[in-house]
Scaffold this motif. Structure first.
Motif, PDB file in Angstrom:
ATOM      1  N   UNK A 273       0.859  -1.186   0.000  1.00  0.00           N
ATOM      2  CA  UNK A 273       0.000   0.000   0.000  1.00  0.00           C
ATOM      3  C   UNK A 273       0.893   1.233   0.000  1.00  0.00           C
ATOM      4  N   UNK A 274       0.620   2.164  -0.906  1.00  0.00           N
ATOM      5  CA  UNK A 274       1.382   3.422  -0.955  1.00  0.00           C
ATOM      6  C   UNK A 274       0.425   4.573  -0.682  1.00  0.00           C
ATOM      7  N   UNK A 275       0.797   5.467   0.253  1.00  0.00           N
ATOM      8  CA  UNK A 275      -0.044   6.607   0.611  1.00  0.00           C
ATOM      9  C   UNK A 275       0.557   7.867   0.003  1.00  0.00           C
ATOM     10  N   UNK A 276      -0.245   8.573  -0.790  1.00  0.00           N
ATOM     11  CA  UNK A 276       0.225   9.770  -1.502  1.00  0.00           C
ATOM     12  C   UNK A 276      -0.648  10.969  -1.162  1.00  0.00           C
ATOM     13  N   UNK A 277      -0.020  12.151  -1.050  1.00  0.00           N
ATOM     14  CA  UNK A 277      -0.810  13.365  -0.814  1.00  0.00           C
ATOM     15  C   UNK A 277      -0.751  14.339  -1.981  1.00  0.00           C
ATOM     16  N   UNK A 278       0.187  14.145  -2.893  1.00  0.00           N
ATOM     17  CA  UNK A 278       0.259  15.008  -4.075  1.00  0.00           C
ATOM     18  C   UNK A 278       0.919  14.207  -5.188  1.00  0.00           C
ATOM     19  N   UNK A 279       1.479  14.887  -6.153  1.00  0.00           N
ATOM     20  CA  UNK A 279       2.105  14.170  -7.263  1.00  0.00           C
ATOM     21  C   UNK A 279       3.215  13.247  -6.762  1.00  0.00           C
ATOM     22  N   UNK A 280       3.144  11.985  -7.146  1.00  0.00           N
ATOM     23  CA  UNK A 280       4.167  11.021  -6.743  1.00  0.00           C
ATOM     24  C   UNK A 280       5.429  11.279  -7.560  1.00  0.00           C
ATOM     25  N   UNK A 281       6.571  11.375  -6.877  1.00  0.00           N
ATOM     26  CA  UNK A 281       7.820  11.700  -7.564  1.00  0.00           C
ATOM     27  C   UNK A 281       8.176  10.621  -8.585  1.00  0.00           C
ATOM     28  N   UNK A 282       8.964  11.005  -9.564  1.00  0.00           N
ATOM     29  CA  UNK A 282       9.391  10.053 -10.595  1.00  0.00           C
ATOM     30  C   UNK A 282      10.165   8.884  -9.975  1.00  0.00           C
ATOM     31  N   UNK A 284       9.771   7.633  -6.958  1.00  0.00           N
ATOM     32  CA  UNK A 284       8.824   6.743  -6.275  1.00  0.00           C
ATOM     33  C   UNK A 284       8.005   5.943  -7.273  1.00  0.00           C
ATOM     34  N   UNK A 285       7.620   6.585  -8.379  1.00  0.00           N
ATOM     35  CA  UNK A 285       6.906   5.860  -9.437  1.00  0.00           C
ATOM     36  C   UNK A 285       7.762   4.707  -9.937  1.00  0.00           C
ATOM     37  N   UNK A 286       9.046   4.988 -10.175  1.00  0.00           N
ATOM     38  CA  UNK A 286       9.955   3.948 -10.666  1.00  0.00           C
ATOM     39  C   UNK A 286      10.097   2.820  -9.642  1.00  0.00           C
ATOM     40  N   UNK A 287      10.185   3.170  -8.356  1.00  0.00           N
ATOM     41  CA  UNK A 287      10.313   2.149  -7.312  1.00  0.00           C
ATOM     42  C   UNK A 287       9.063   1.275  -7.228  1.00  0.00           C
ATOM     43  N   UNK A 288       7.891   1.888  -7.290  1.00  0.00           N
ATOM     44  CA  UNK A 288       6.643   1.121  -7.229  1.00  0.00           C
ATOM     45  C   UNK A 288       6.510   0.195  -8.435  1.00  0.00           C
ATOM     46  N   UNK A 289       6.845   0.712  -9.604  1.00  0.00           N
ATOM     47  CA  UNK A 289       6.764  -0.102 -10.818  1.00  0.00           C
ATOM     48  C   UNK A 289       7.772  -1.260 -10.766  1.00  0.00           C
ATOM     49  N   UNK A 290       8.953  -1.009 -10.203  1.00  0.00           N
ATOM     50  CA  UNK A 290       9.971  -2.071 -10.117  1.00  0.00           C
ATOM     51  C   UNK A 290       9.515  -3.173  -9.158  1.00  0.00           C
ATOM     52  N   UNK A 291       8.952  -2.779  -8.011  1.00  0.00           N
ATOM     53  CA  UNK A 291       8.448  -3.776  -7.062  1.00  0.00           C
ATOM     54  C   UNK A 291       7.364  -4.625  -7.715  1.00  0.00           C
ATOM     55  N   UNK A 292       6.475  -3.958  -8.439  1.00  0.00           N
ATOM     56  CA  UNK A 292       5.385  -4.682  -9.103  1.00  0.00           C
ATOM     57  C   UNK A 292       5.939  -5.650 -10.136  1.00  0.00           C
ATOM     58  N   UNK A 293       6.915  -5.196 -10.885  1.00  0.00           N
ATOM     59  CA  UNK A 293       7.498  -6.033 -11.937  1.00  0.00           C
ATOM     60  C   UNK A 293       8.280  -7.216 -11.351  1.00  0.00           C
ATOM     61  N   UNK A 294       9.056  -6.974 -10.292  1.00  0.00           N
ATOM     62  CA  UNK A 294       9.938  -8.007  -9.749  1.00  0.00           C
ATOM     63  C   UNK A 294       9.205  -9.028  -8.875  1.00  0.00           C
ATOM     64  N   UNK A 305      -3.067   8.804  -7.629  1.00  0.00           N
ATOM     65  CA  UNK A 305      -2.187   7.763  -8.182  1.00  0.00           C
ATOM     66  C   UNK A 305      -1.095   8.323  -9.075  1.00  0.00           C
ATOM     67  N   UNK A 306      -1.237   9.575  -9.508  1.00  0.00           N
ATOM     68  CA  UNK A 306      -0.193  10.220 -10.306  1.00  0.00           C
ATOM     69  C   UNK A 306       0.154   9.460 -11.566  1.00  0.00           C
ATOM     70  N   UNK A 307       1.450   9.250 -11.787  1.00  0.00           N
ATOM     71  CA  UNK A 307       1.932   8.593 -13.001  1.00  0.00           C
ATOM     72  C   UNK A 307       2.067   7.079 -12.859  1.00  0.00           C
ATOM     73  N   UNK A 308       1.693   6.543 -11.705  1.00  0.00           N
ATOM     74  CA  UNK A 308       1.768   5.094 -11.529  1.00  0.00           C
ATOM     75  C   UNK A 308       0.700   4.430 -12.392  1.00  0.00           C
TER      76      UNK A 308
END
Length: 363
Positions: A273-282, A284-294, A305-308
């Protein structure tokens, strides 16, 4: 707007106290903001150079929230310390013009009260308390006092007292801006505060979505709640709420730090679970996508959800700014903890082994 927390639907104290937040927030604003001048009516010492916040449990998570808030708004160096850890310190901050803030719902939390007594022995610092009890040990010890007006909180899980403390700390932060830069500097934020009850109502109206998400999480044995920056305090609070009501072994982590080895826990099936209050940084987006992929855990975002792109579930409330989003996310997480526990048939008002200090002269 459909509010599933109307009185006829409330069956537990926790539900009732979550619902009460829509009335408590405007009451606090009425108490502390002058309706004619807009001035914040909280007394603070002059020339504050450092702020140390001391608290335990949910109140500590409020303190963590306040550190980022105070440094952002007032540029004053701030830090948060657990009360129990503070008592073990041989050397404590005692620079001139240091303000100690002690936060405790009951005003009687033993290690927080003892910490305040320890600080009172210093001659060059000021003390302030934020408490729900104006006739308490902490209230009588401290130089400056802020009542959070949450009313008696009977539920073990702090809900309305948590948001009340958040709001009081926010008002203190804005007051510091006024003392340094004048009242105009905080005008926009103060104006948005009066929309908080509507924001909370919007969060309460998300019950159907919360039910769907709770169905997912109630089946998971591994849950990690992550965030960045000021939202980390919310991640810790959300994890605590679910732990104490559902007994799940759940953890909270700063997302960037989680990537340094901790992420290996997702070799086991679980949910992130990721909690965001504004635009998710690039990053953090990369980290979330990497966790999902791996590892392919269920990826859930609370807040924008921003760019995720590759998430499994998102729940959010549209807000004007990051402060409103913080309160919206808190209420969403409170509901999530409640509904997960109810699905698991837990007694949310009387979790096994837990007790709450509640002070009410009318009981």
């Amino acid at each position: 707007m459909k509010n599933m927390f109307s009185k006829k639907n409330v069956k537990t104290r926790m539900e009732s106290e979550i619902a009460e937040q829509t009335g408590i927030i405007p009451y606090i604003l009425m108490k502390y903001i002058n309706p004619e001048t807009g001035e914040i009516k909280i007394e603070l010492p002059d020339n504050i150079r450092k702020i140390v916040l001391v608290a335990s449990g949910s109140s500590y998570h409020c303190a963590r929230f306040a550190v980022d808030l105070l440094e952002k708004f007032s540029k004053i160096e701030s830090r948060a310390i657990y009360s129990s850890e503070f008592l073990l310190k041989n050397v404590i901050p005692h620079d001139d013009n240091t303000l100690y803030i002690f936060i405790t719902q009951s005003g009687e939390t033993s290690d927080t009260v003892k910490s305040a007594e320890k600080v009172k022995k210093l001659s060059n610092v000021s003390t302030l308390c934020i408490t729900n009890n104006e006739d308490s040990a902490i209230w009588n010890i401290c130089d400056y006092k802020v009542a959070c007006y949450a009313g008696v909180e009977q539920g073990i899980a702090a809900t309305k007292s948590f948001t009340s403390q958040m709001l009081c700390l926010l008002l203190i932060s804005l007051k510091l801006i006024e003392k340094i830069h004048g009242s105009e500097a905080s005008r926009v934020y103060k104006k948005s505060l009066f929309h908080l009850p509507v924001v909370v109502e919007k969060a309460l109206s998300k019950r159907d979505e919360i039910e769907k998400l709770a169905k997912i999480l109630s089946k998971e044995n591994l849950i990690v709640i992550t965030a960045d920056g000021i939202s980390y305090s919310l991640a810790k609070e959300a994890a605590l709420k679910i732990k104490e009501t559902s007994y799940k072994n759940i953890s909270a982590a700063i997302l960037g730090e989680f990537m340094h080895g901790h992420v290996a826990v997702f070799n086991n099936k679980g949910a992130l679970v990721y909690i965001a209050i504004d635009n998710i940084s690039k990053r953090s987006v990369a980290n979330l996508e990497k966790i999902k992929q791996d590892y392919n855990p269920k990826l859930i975002i609370i807040g924008p959800s921003g760019e995720v792109k590759n998430f499994d579930y998102n729940i959010s409330v549209e807000c004007e700014n990051e402060i409103q989003q913080m309160f919206a996310n808190v209420v969403l997480c409170q509901q999530l903890a409640l509904v997960v526990a109810l699905r698991l048939k837990r007694n949310v008002d009387h979790p096994k082994g837990l007790h709450k200090v509640v002070v009410d002269k009318n009981i």
